[in-house]
Write an enzyme that holds these catalytic residues in place. Structure first.
Site, PDB file in Angstrom:
ATOM      1  N   GLU A  36       2.728  -9.308  -2.906  1.00 29.26           N
ATOM      2  CA  GLU A  36       1.988 -10.129  -1.947  1.00 29.26           C
ATOM      3  C   GLU A  36       1.199 -11.177  -2.739  1.00 29.26           C
ATOM      4  O   GLU A  36       0.027 -10.961  -3.051  1.00 29.26           O
ATOM      5  CB  GLU A  36       1.051  -9.257  -1.111  1.00 29.26           C
ATOM      6  CG  GLU A  36       1.767  -8.175  -0.327  1.00 29.26           C
ATOM      7  CD  GLU A  36       0.808  -7.150   0.274  1.00 29.26           C
ATOM      8  OE1 GLU A  36       1.182  -6.541   1.285  1.00 29.26           O
ATOM      9  OE2 GLU A  36      -0.298  -6.958  -0.261  1.00 29.26           O
ATOM     10  N   ASP A  56      -6.376  -3.021  -2.006  1.00 31.43           N
ATOM     11  CA  ASP A  56      -6.100  -1.607  -2.250  1.00 31.43           C
ATOM     12  C   ASP A  56      -5.499  -1.354  -3.629  1.00 31.43           C
ATOM     13  O   ASP A  56      -5.261  -0.201  -3.985  1.00 31.43           O
ATOM     14  CB  ASP A  56      -5.168  -1.056  -1.167  1.00 31.43           C
ATOM     15  CG  ASP A  56      -5.672   0.257  -0.597  1.00 31.43           C
ATOM     16  OD1 ASP A  56      -6.888   0.495  -0.644  1.00 31.43           O
ATOM     17  OD2 ASP A  56      -4.845   1.047  -0.117  1.00 31.43           O
ATOM     18  N   LYS A  94      -2.528   2.311   4.294  1.00 37.44           N
ATOM     19  CA  LYS A  94      -3.226   1.247   5.021  1.00 37.44           C
ATOM     20  C   LYS A  94      -4.258   1.800   5.993  1.00 37.44           C
ATOM     21  O   LYS A  94      -5.329   1.209   6.178  1.00 37.44           O
ATOM     22  CB  LYS A  94      -2.213   0.369   5.766  1.00 37.44           C
ATOM     23  CG  LYS A  94      -2.844  -0.814   6.503  1.00 37.44           C
ATOM     24  CD  LYS A  94      -1.806  -1.636   7.236  1.00 37.44           C
ATOM     25  CE  LYS A  94      -2.455  -2.741   8.050  1.00 37.44           C
ATOM     26  NZ  LYS A  94      -1.463  -3.552   8.800  1.00 37.44           N
ATOM     27  N   ASP A 108      -2.591  -8.831   8.687  1.00 35.32           N
ATOM     28  CA  ASP A 108      -1.999  -8.599   7.374  1.00 35.32           C
ATOM     29  C   ASP A 108      -2.207  -9.825   6.500  1.00 35.32           C
ATOM     30  O   ASP A 108      -2.409 -10.945   7.001  1.00 35.32           O
ATOM     31  CB  ASP A 108      -0.509  -8.300   7.509  1.00 35.32           C
ATOM     32  CG  ASP A 108      -0.252  -6.907   8.083  1.00 35.32           C
ATOM     33  OD1 ASP A 108      -1.191  -6.085   8.060  1.00 35.32           O
ATOM     34  OD2 ASP A 108       0.867  -6.649   8.554  1.00 35.32           O
ATOM     35  N   ASP A 137      -0.319   2.053  12.776  1.00 34.58           N
ATOM     36  CA  ASP A 137      -0.683   1.151  13.860  1.00 34.58           C
ATOM     37  C   ASP A 137      -0.250   1.707  15.212  1.00 34.58           C
ATOM     38  O   ASP A 137      -1.046   1.791  16.151  1.00 34.58           O
ATOM     39  CB  ASP A 137      -0.089  -0.242  13.614  1.00 34.58           C
ATOM     40  CG  ASP A 137       1.384  -0.191  13.219  1.00 34.58           C
ATOM     41  OD1 ASP A 137       1.971   0.913  13.181  1.00 34.58           O
ATOM     42  OD2 ASP A 137       1.959  -1.257  12.934  1.00 34.58           O
TER      43      ASP A 137
END
Length: 747
Positions: free
Chosen positions: A105, A134, A270, A294, A464
């Site tokens: 990312e 994280d 997450k 995100d 989620d």
């Protein structure tokens, strides 16, 4: 003044879908007719007929779930221009951004996300942005610090000129300068200045990413010295402390968080990071509403906060909007969606339909939440009861129960305020650092209800959907908003391995929920999940299970050809028109949906074939992973998907399917080889055994050719090289499995 209290903030509009319903029911009738015919003739046929019956029984049940989801579509229309007439003082919103790995990312993606959030069309003193790193990477922190410096120029620029797209990399996309018709000379000068400043920012981050250590680990960066990714203390850095409590603020509060990690301590991926963000924000700003996105997304519609507040504040009963979900829309998506992962049609039909039941699923990003709902509040029938006697887990709020939130007095006090529906309290962020570090420790959750009754729920990699399911099970509803200008946009995986890894992770998480204690069937029987909403959840939770009947049905034509048997009526039989009508109706029906959504025939075909490829590969492995976890043989692993900031959709090579040595490509390659061998045997007229009196027919040959067409990318992969070719190891494994299948068929 009284009239302004009744100014509408949103409308919920039922959509007419007479033709859609008629086609859905017609297809259901054909599927039931096919089942009836198979049952009637079952005694006269062998194993292939029975396997086809079982698979088609599953397909019929799945179609019932689909029809239920699509039956009652609604859409929402909001009136943000009326918002401040009803609520002169807008509520605070805490914004959560999660990232984990600057390699998968890239930091520039997260930076653009944060800049678009900070520049949103909403009072800066009402916003606070929290970024969870994280992976505890100094590169991420360095990028955010540099971004905060640029934000002090970017945010006023966007608000001064009412810039539409507030993520710099999209706003400056292409190198064209504004013409004289775009504004006055001052705007052109400011535009050039901002573009130059952004290029400097991007260059700094790019150069830092090339180094093993992005910057001198001194001052604020000293805490990153000798830090191990999975073993480090809590690091919380206040990047921007907005001490202005009125509307003079330029940039919202901005906080970096890397939660404590220790060996052999569960971190819950997450979901764990989101719970830390919830607690830290609770002791710092405690906004009554939370937005989570995100890292690869950005605010595409600067009015999105006001649109969401219209739905959250405008309902007569709070139970109607526990959260407002925006669909995932992708920028720079590959033309015609070759990997079938842009989900345009499912959002148009399935999500709008589910929104008409109890509300859309929580999608994990682009979602506005009520903080007190995240804290576990059950809805009340009357708003004043919710204010005067707020409950959590069905009990009155008291000090004993609030201990479920942990032993932080600051967090308990803030939770009392949130549970009673009070506004966020202004706080000096620096004074809250000690309390924030405490609630971010990896041992804080022991003996509390975090992850079980409040916060993001643990137990599945699809945290989620599980969290949304728990919210709906308490009787809350949710709302979907799909404005013409999408609220958020993000990037989608642009390669076969990345797409398969993402789908596998989803299938694993969904299967974990299905067999766990939070199964929607249990929630319907013991809680307040509506029956139709239970069916909607079953539709998505069965994604992993569908791999078994899909794989069996796809292999059935090859088996029949090799075994000289059949699973379809003969061409001369009148009953052949039932499967033909089913096949034609389904494909024309889905094609109509794609064309109505503004997509091409090629996009329809790409999604159709990718549905078959994904179901027989990624979903299959996702199901196996969940079964291994259920049997306690192994634990599931949360795989971070590779993010790409942009891709050239006009490059023909970009749309070519890519492979790697992952075992996820073995089932598809095996299935293709099996069908190629069966067709080769048929064309060469090799002697075949006779397993029934009828023998193979044209229907089986057509179905075999159809499967080969669906797996055409794999056929190309057999002859390509590099990333576009199937690795030799995968081909050898698949060939061995295919030969075993052929041997089984001919014995």
């Amino acid at each position: 003044m009284a009239d302004e209290l009744f100014v509408p903030l949103y409308e919920k509009i039922a959509r007419k879908n007479t033709i859609q319903r008629s086609l859905d029911i017609t297809l259901l009738f054909l599927l039931v007719s096919l089942l009836g015919y198979r049952l009637f003739c079952l005694n006269n046929h062998g194993l292939p007929w029975f396997i086809a019956l079982v698979c088609e029984l599953w397909f019929t049940f799945n179609w019932v779930l689909v029809v239920n989801c699509k039956w009652s579509p609604v859409e929402y229309k909001t009136y943000p221009e009326n918002l401040e007439r009803r609520f002169p003082e807008l509520p605070n919103v805490d914004m959560f951004v999660t990232t984990a790995d600057p390699v998968l990312e890239p930091p520039i993606i997260a930076v653009n996300n944060v800049l678009s959030l900070l520049a949103a069309d909403y009072p800066a003193d009402k916003l606070a942005c929290y970024v969870s790193d994280d992976g505890c990477f100094p590169l991420t922190f360095y990028s955010l610090v540099e971004a905060s410096k640029f934000a002090k120029l970017w945010v006023p620029f966007c608000k001064k000129y009412k810039i539409q797209v507030r993520a710099p990399f999209r706003y400056f996309f292409g190198d064209s300068e504004p013409s004289s018709t775009d504004g006055n000379l001052e705007f052109q000068q400011d535009w050039l200045k901002m573009k130059a400043e952004y290029e400097v920012l991007a260059r700094k981050i790019e150069e830092a990413a090339r180094k093993s250590v992005p910057c001198d680990l001194t001052g604020d960066f000293a805490v990153f010295c000798d830090v191990e990714r999975r073993n480090h203390p809590t690091i919380i850095k206040i990047i921007v402390d907005n001490k202005e409590i009125h509307s003079n603020a330029v940039v919202p509060n901005f906080v970096y968080i890397s939660r404590e990690k220790a060996p052999k301590q569960p971190h819950h991926y997450k979901a764990g990071a989101m719970n830390v963000l919830t607690r830290v924000s609770g002791v710092m700003t405690n906004a009554p509403f939370i937005l989570n996105v995100d890292c690869d997304m950005f605010v595409n519609n600067p009015q999105v906060f006001r649109h969401a507040m219209c739905q959250l504040l405008g309902s007569k009963n709070e139970r109607e909007t526990a959260f407002v979900q925006y669909p995932q829309v992708f920028y720079d998506g590959l033309r015609d969606d070759p990997y079938g992962n842009q989900f345009v049609v499912p959002y148009q039909y399935m999500c709008r339909g589910i929104a008409g039941i109890q509300g859309p699923f929580y999608g994990g990003t682009g979602c506005f939440h009520r903080r007190k709902v995240i804290y576990g509040v059950w809805p009340r029938d009357r708003e004043n009861e919710a204010r005067n006697c707020t409950s959590i887990n069905g009990k009155s709020v008291d000090d004993t129960l609030l201990n479920e939130f942990g032993n932080s007095e600051e967090l308990i006090n803030s939770a009392v305020q949130a549970l009673k529906g009070k506004k966020g309290f202004p706080n000096n962020l620096s004074n809250s650092l000690e309390a924030a570090c405490k609630v971010a420790s990896c041992s804080y959750e022991y003996g509390t209800s975090w992850g079980t009754k409040c916060g993001w729920i643990y137990g599945a990699t699809a945290e989620d959907l599980l969290t949304g399911l728990k919210i709906h099970a308490k009787g809350w509803n949710s709302a979907l908003h799909m404005p013409e200008l999408p609220g958020f946009m993000g990037c989608t995986p642009s390669g076969g391995p990345e797409a398969m890894a993402q789908q596998k992770r989803w299938a694993t998480g969904l299967a974990e929920i299905l067999v766990g204690k939070n199964c929607p069937i249990i929630a319907t029987l013991t809680a307040k999940l509506q029956f139709r909403m239970c069916l909607a959840y079953l539709w998505i939770l069965f994604w992993g299970l569908r791999s078994i009947p899909q794989l069996c049905y796809a292999a059935l034509p090859a088996y029949c050809i090799l075994a000289n048997s059949h699973f379809l009526p003969k061409v001369e039989e009148p009953a052949i028109w039932i499967p033909i009508a089913t096949f034609v109706t389904y494909n024309l029906h889905t094609l109509r949906e794609y064309l109505k959504a503004g997509l091409s025939i090629r996009a329809w075909w790409n999604n159709l074939r990718m549905g078959s490829i994904t179901a027989t590969s990624a979903y299959l492995f996702g199901l196996f992973a969940a079964i291994l976890k259920l049997l306690r043989i192994s634990e599931t692993v949360f795989e971070v998907t590779q993010k790409d900031q942009s891709c050239d959709g006009d490059d023909p090579d970009v749309t070519k399917f890519t492979f790697n040595e992952s075992a996820v490509f073995v089932p598809g390659t095996t299935l293709l080889l099996v069908h190629l061998i069966s067709l080769l045997c048929l064309s060469s007229k090799l002697p075949t055994p006779v397993h029934d009196m009828h023998g193979v027919g044209l229907g089986e040959v057509f179905c075999s050719l159809w499967v080969v067409l669906c797996f055409w990318p794999f056929l190309n992969g057999l002859f390509e090289r590099g990333k576009y070719g199937i690795p030799l190891s995968t081909i050898l494994k698949s060939a061995a499995l295919a030969l075993l299948f052929v041997h089984f068929c001919r014995t």
